[in-house]
Design a protein around this motif. Structure first.
Motif, mmCIF file in Angstrom:
data_model
loop_
_atom_site.group_PDB
_atom_site.id
_atom_site.type_symbol
_atom_site.label_atom_id
_atom_site.label_comp_id
_atom_site.label_asym_id
_atom_site.label_seq_id
_atom_site.Cartn_x
_atom_site.Cartn_y
_atom_site.Cartn_z
ATOM 1 N N GLY A 44 -6.929 16.833 12.461
ATOM 2 C CA GLY A 44 -5.757 16.087 13.249
ATOM 3 C C GLY A 44 -5.204 14.468 12.371
ATOM 4 O O GLY A 44 -6.076 14.424 12.181
ATOM 5 N N GLU A 45 -4.635 14.338 12.835
ATOM 6 C CA GLU A 45 -3.551 13.229 12.741
ATOM 7 C C GLU A 45 -2.990 12.578 14.318
ATOM 8 O O GLU A 45 -2.131 13.319 15.097
ATOM 9 C CB GLU A 45 -2.428 14.168 12.302
ATOM 10 C CG GLU A 45 -1.410 12.125 12.468
ATOM 11 C CD GLU A 45 -1.667 11.036 10.672
ATOM 12 O OE1 GLU A 45 -1.542 10.265 10.585
ATOM 13 O OE2 GLU A 45 -3.420 10.972 10.362
ATOM 14 N N THR A 46 -3.608 10.977 14.077
ATOM 15 C CA THR A 46 -3.064 9.998 15.611
ATOM 16 C C THR A 46 -2.125 9.050 14.855
ATOM 17 O O THR A 46 -2.658 8.380 13.816
ATOM 18 C CB THR A 46 -4.439 9.470 16.463
ATOM 19 O OG1 THR A 46 -4.954 10.925 16.739
ATOM 20 C CG2 THR A 46 -3.960 8.550 16.952
ATOM 21 N N ALA A 47 -1.136 9.415 15.106
ATOM 22 C CA ALA A 47 -0.103 8.409 14.177
ATOM 23 C C ALA A 47 0.444 7.460 15.763
ATOM 24 O O ALA A 47 0.844 7.245 17.006
ATOM 25 C CB ALA A 47 1.213 9.285 14.164
ATOM 26 N N GLU A 48 0.649 5.593 15.352
ATOM 27 C CA GLU A 48 0.878 4.841 16.316
ATOM 28 C C GLU A 48 1.749 4.490 15.435
ATOM 29 O O GLU A 48 1.879 3.598 14.225
ATOM 30 C CB GLU A 48 -0.332 3.780 16.372
ATOM 31 C CG GLU A 48 -0.179 2.805 17.531
ATOM 32 C CD GLU A 48 -0.807 2.004 17.649
ATOM 33 O OE1 GLU A 48 -1.355 1.555 19.103
ATOM 34 O OE2 GLU A 48 -2.103 1.935 17.060
ATOM 35 N N MET A 49 3.127 4.333 16.383
ATOM 36 C CA MET A 49 4.044 4.516 16.348
ATOM 37 C C MET A 49 5.245 3.498 16.924
ATOM 38 O O MET A 49 6.042 4.119 16.999
ATOM 39 C CB MET A 49 5.245 5.456 15.410
ATOM 40 C CG MET A 49 4.305 6.822 14.423
ATOM 41 S SD MET A 49 5.641 7.322 13.742
ATOM 42 C CE MET A 49 5.850 8.715 15.209
ATOM 43 N N PRO A 50 5.142 2.170 16.741
ATOM 44 C CA PRO A 50 5.591 1.030 17.945
ATOM 45 C C PRO A 50 7.284 1.317 17.366
ATOM 46 O O PRO A 50 7.112 1.045 15.951
ATOM 47 C CB PRO A 50 4.919 -0.318 17.551
ATOM 48 C CG PRO A 50 4.721 0.372 16.523
ATOM 49 C CD PRO A 50 3.805 1.210 15.850
ATOM 50 N N GLY A 51 7.842 1.609 18.309
ATOM 51 C CA GLY A 51 9.776 1.646 17.719
ATOM 52 C C GLY A 51 10.254 2.724 17.906
ATOM 53 O O GLY A 51 11.292 2.924 18.028
ATOM 54 N N MET A 52 9.118 3.653 17.839
ATOM 55 C CA MET A 52 9.837 5.477 17.814
ATOM 56 C C MET A 52 9.457 5.866 18.795
ATOM 57 O O MET A 52 10.649 6.517 19.457
ATOM 58 C CB MET A 52 8.543 6.172 16.505
ATOM 59 C CG MET A 52 9.220 7.376 16.612
ATOM 60 S SD MET A 52 11.012 7.543 16.024
ATOM 61 C CE MET A 52 10.317 6.783 14.262
ATOM 62 N N TYR A 53 8.257 5.336 19.971
ATOM 63 C CA TYR A 53 8.267 5.548 20.991
ATOM 64 C C TYR A 53 8.554 4.856 21.833
ATOM 65 O O TYR A 53 7.914 3.470 21.367
ATOM 66 C CB TYR A 53 6.920 6.510 21.059
ATOM 67 C CG TYR A 53 7.187 8.476 20.403
ATOM 68 C CD1 TYR A 53 7.129 8.767 20.537
ATOM 69 C CD2 TYR A 53 6.182 7.462 19.130
ATOM 70 C CE1 TYR A 53 6.883 10.115 20.364
ATOM 71 C CE2 TYR A 53 5.981 8.959 18.610
ATOM 72 C CZ TYR A 53 7.514 10.565 18.971
ATOM 73 O OH TYR A 53 7.224 11.659 18.087
ATOM 74 N N ALA A 54 8.631 5.188 23.161
ATOM 75 C CA ALA A 54 8.575 3.976 24.148
ATOM 76 C C ALA A 54 6.943 4.026 24.432
ATOM 77 O O ALA A 54 6.545 4.519 24.445
ATOM 78 C CB ALA A 54 9.248 4.405 25.802
ATOM 79 N N HIS A 55 6.745 2.613 25.262
ATOM 80 C CA HIS A 55 5.610 2.429 25.685
ATOM 81 C C HIS A 55 4.921 3.293 27.005
ATOM 82 O O HIS A 55 5.974 3.435 27.898
ATOM 83 C CB HIS A 55 5.635 1.196 26.575
ATOM 84 C CG HIS A 55 3.960 0.449 27.013
ATOM 85 N ND1 HIS A 55 3.014 0.436 26.231
ATOM 86 C CD2 HIS A 55 3.321 0.311 28.009
ATOM 87 C CE1 HIS A 55 1.605 -0.002 26.243
ATOM 88 N NE2 HIS A 55 1.784 0.178 28.113
ATOM 89 N N GLY A 56 3.888 3.826 26.316
ATOM 90 C CA GLY A 56 3.056 5.183 27.210
ATOM 91 C C GLY A 56 3.898 6.695 27.097
ATOM 92 O O GLY A 56 2.992 7.315 27.030
ATOM 93 N N ASP A 57 4.657 6.431 26.276
ATOM 94 C CA ASP A 57 5.234 8.026 25.837
ATOM 95 C C ASP A 57 3.872 8.360 24.575
ATOM 96 O O ASP A 57 3.551 7.796 24.502
ATOM 97 C CB ASP A 57 6.073 7.873 25.426
ATOM 98 C CG ASP A 57 7.533 8.087 26.391
ATOM 99 O OD1 ASP A 57 7.188 7.822 27.253
ATOM 100 O OD2 ASP A 57 8.721 8.103 25.945
ATOM 101 N N TYR A 58 3.981 9.768 24.476
ATOM 102 C CA TYR A 58 3.655 10.081 23.684
ATOM 103 C C TYR A 58 4.103 11.680 23.330
ATOM 104 O O TYR A 58 4.487 11.872 23.795
ATOM 105 C CB TYR A 58 2.172 9.966 23.726
ATOM 106 C CG TYR A 58 1.560 10.661 24.611
ATOM 107 C CD1 TYR A 58 1.007 12.829 24.051
ATOM 108 C CD2 TYR A 58 0.885 10.899 26.072
ATOM 109 C CE1 TYR A 58 0.305 12.860 25.621
ATOM 110 C CE2 TYR A 58 0.274 10.800 27.141
ATOM 111 C CZ TYR A 58 0.386 12.545 26.998
ATOM 112 O OH TYR A 58 0.253 13.217 27.782
#
Length: 344
Positions: A137-151
């Motif tokens: 799979g893939e885990t993507a950490e994208m600050p600015g794209m998602y609000a804090h706590g969202d996934y």
């Protein structure tokens, strides 16, 4: 001044920690045909080792929708991974395919390793139930794209069937339509569910009037059922002509996908359904036709067979509780009797 990736909001070490945490979960889902483990650039699968002679590959992709909002707002992350697998593998098995392997995509603003591990633990559990391997799979950490706590989540499943075993096949007027019960709302219609709860000023921690001992959130987060093993048993017995996974669009939108041109379905209602559906209809003022069009209304899977008695015996032996839903008829569309009595 020097900057690091962490300064920008991406924590590589957290991602590495998550990979290490989920390796044993993925390993536990191994099955015949899987080559290697997590960590490579791609996953390998040997169809011959899995026992196939002349296979056709079948692939699906799906998500969980806005049910994720309830998980995020309540911290109930354990079950959405099962939902993710279910939404994919149930779509494979209606085509006669056995799920082989699964990959997930997990995207977030800032990686919470504990929450992500719960989500992926649910994915591994779903794969175990379905008999398929979690191969990557893939885990993507994208600050600015998602609000804090969202996934957000997406799933990808690949299955296979022998060339002559694909479904639907041989469906004719007069065939019986059986139902396998749902566990509740499953993973569709949650934009309407959330709107109904909001308009009723219900907190997620409010006791659920339709299920004793649970809060509204706990009841709604009941995971989507995975029907793979009983359906493959039915197919192997030669008793399954076609099937429809009842997701968004309900029975009217999904059952025709399993029917040849010129054939429709006559369903005999009302049938027994989980009490969440009358609760949604009453609290949301949702008309019966709209309920049937949006939700599964108690039918997670519709199965088409020429021998309903033998099929139900086979399904009961697999631990299911099937019931006769209706019949295939000449014509087009899905007619449901006594809709006005469903949610009263």
């Amino acid at each position: 001044m020097t900057r690091t990736y962490r300064d920008a909001g991406v924590d590589i070490e957290a991602g590495d920690a998550l990979v290490e945490a989920i390796k044993p979960l993925a390993k536990a889902t191994g099955r015949a045909g899987v080559l290697g483990g997590l960590g490579g650039f791609g996953a390998l699968f040997d169809l011959k080792a899995a026992g196939f002679i002349d296979p056709i590959l079948v692939s699906t992709t799906d998500g969980v929708g806005t049910k994720l909002k309830i998980a995020i707002e309540t911290g109930i992350h354990e079950f959405v991974g099962i939902d993710l697998v279910a939404m994919c593998v149930n779509d494979l098995v209606v085509q006669g395919a056995a799920p082989l392997f699964f990959l997930d995509y997990f995207a977030t603003g800032a990686l919470d390793v504990a929450a992500a591990a719960k989500v992926i633990g649910g994915i591994a559990k779903g794969c175990e139930i379905a008999g398929c391997a979690l191969v990557g799979g893939e885990t993507a950490e994208m600050p600015g794209m998602y609000a804090h706590g969202d996934y957000d989540l997406a799933g990808f499943a690949v299955g296979a069937a022998e060339r002559g075993a694909l479904l639907p096949a041989g469906v004719t007027a007069g065939d019986a339509i059986l139902a396998l019960p749902s566990s509740g709302v499953h993973s569709n219609g949650f934009s309407l569910v959330r709107k109904i709860a909001q308009d009723a000023a219900l907190g997620w921690d409010t006791p659920a009037l339709f299920v004793d001992g649970l809060t509204v959130a706990e009841a709604l987060m009941t995971p989507t059922r995975i029907y793979v093993k009983p359906m493959l048993a039915l197919h192997k017995a030669g008793l399954l002509k076609g099937a429809a996974h009842i997701t968004g669009g309900g029975l009217p939108g999904n059952l025709p996908r399993a029917l040849p041109a010129g054939l429709g379905a006559h369903l005999k209602g009302p049938w027994k359904m989980p009490p969440v559906f009358p609760w949604l209809a009453a609290n949301g003022g949702v008309a019966p036709a709209e309920m049937l069009r949006v939700f599964n209304c108690g039918v997670g899977m519709a199965l088409i067979t020429a021998d309903p008695e033998a099929a139900m015996n086979c399904l009961r032996a697999e631990g299911e509780f099937p019931f006769l839903l209706g019949h295939v008829v000449k014509g087009e569309g899905v007619h449901v009797d006594h809709q006005d009595k469903f949610f009263g």
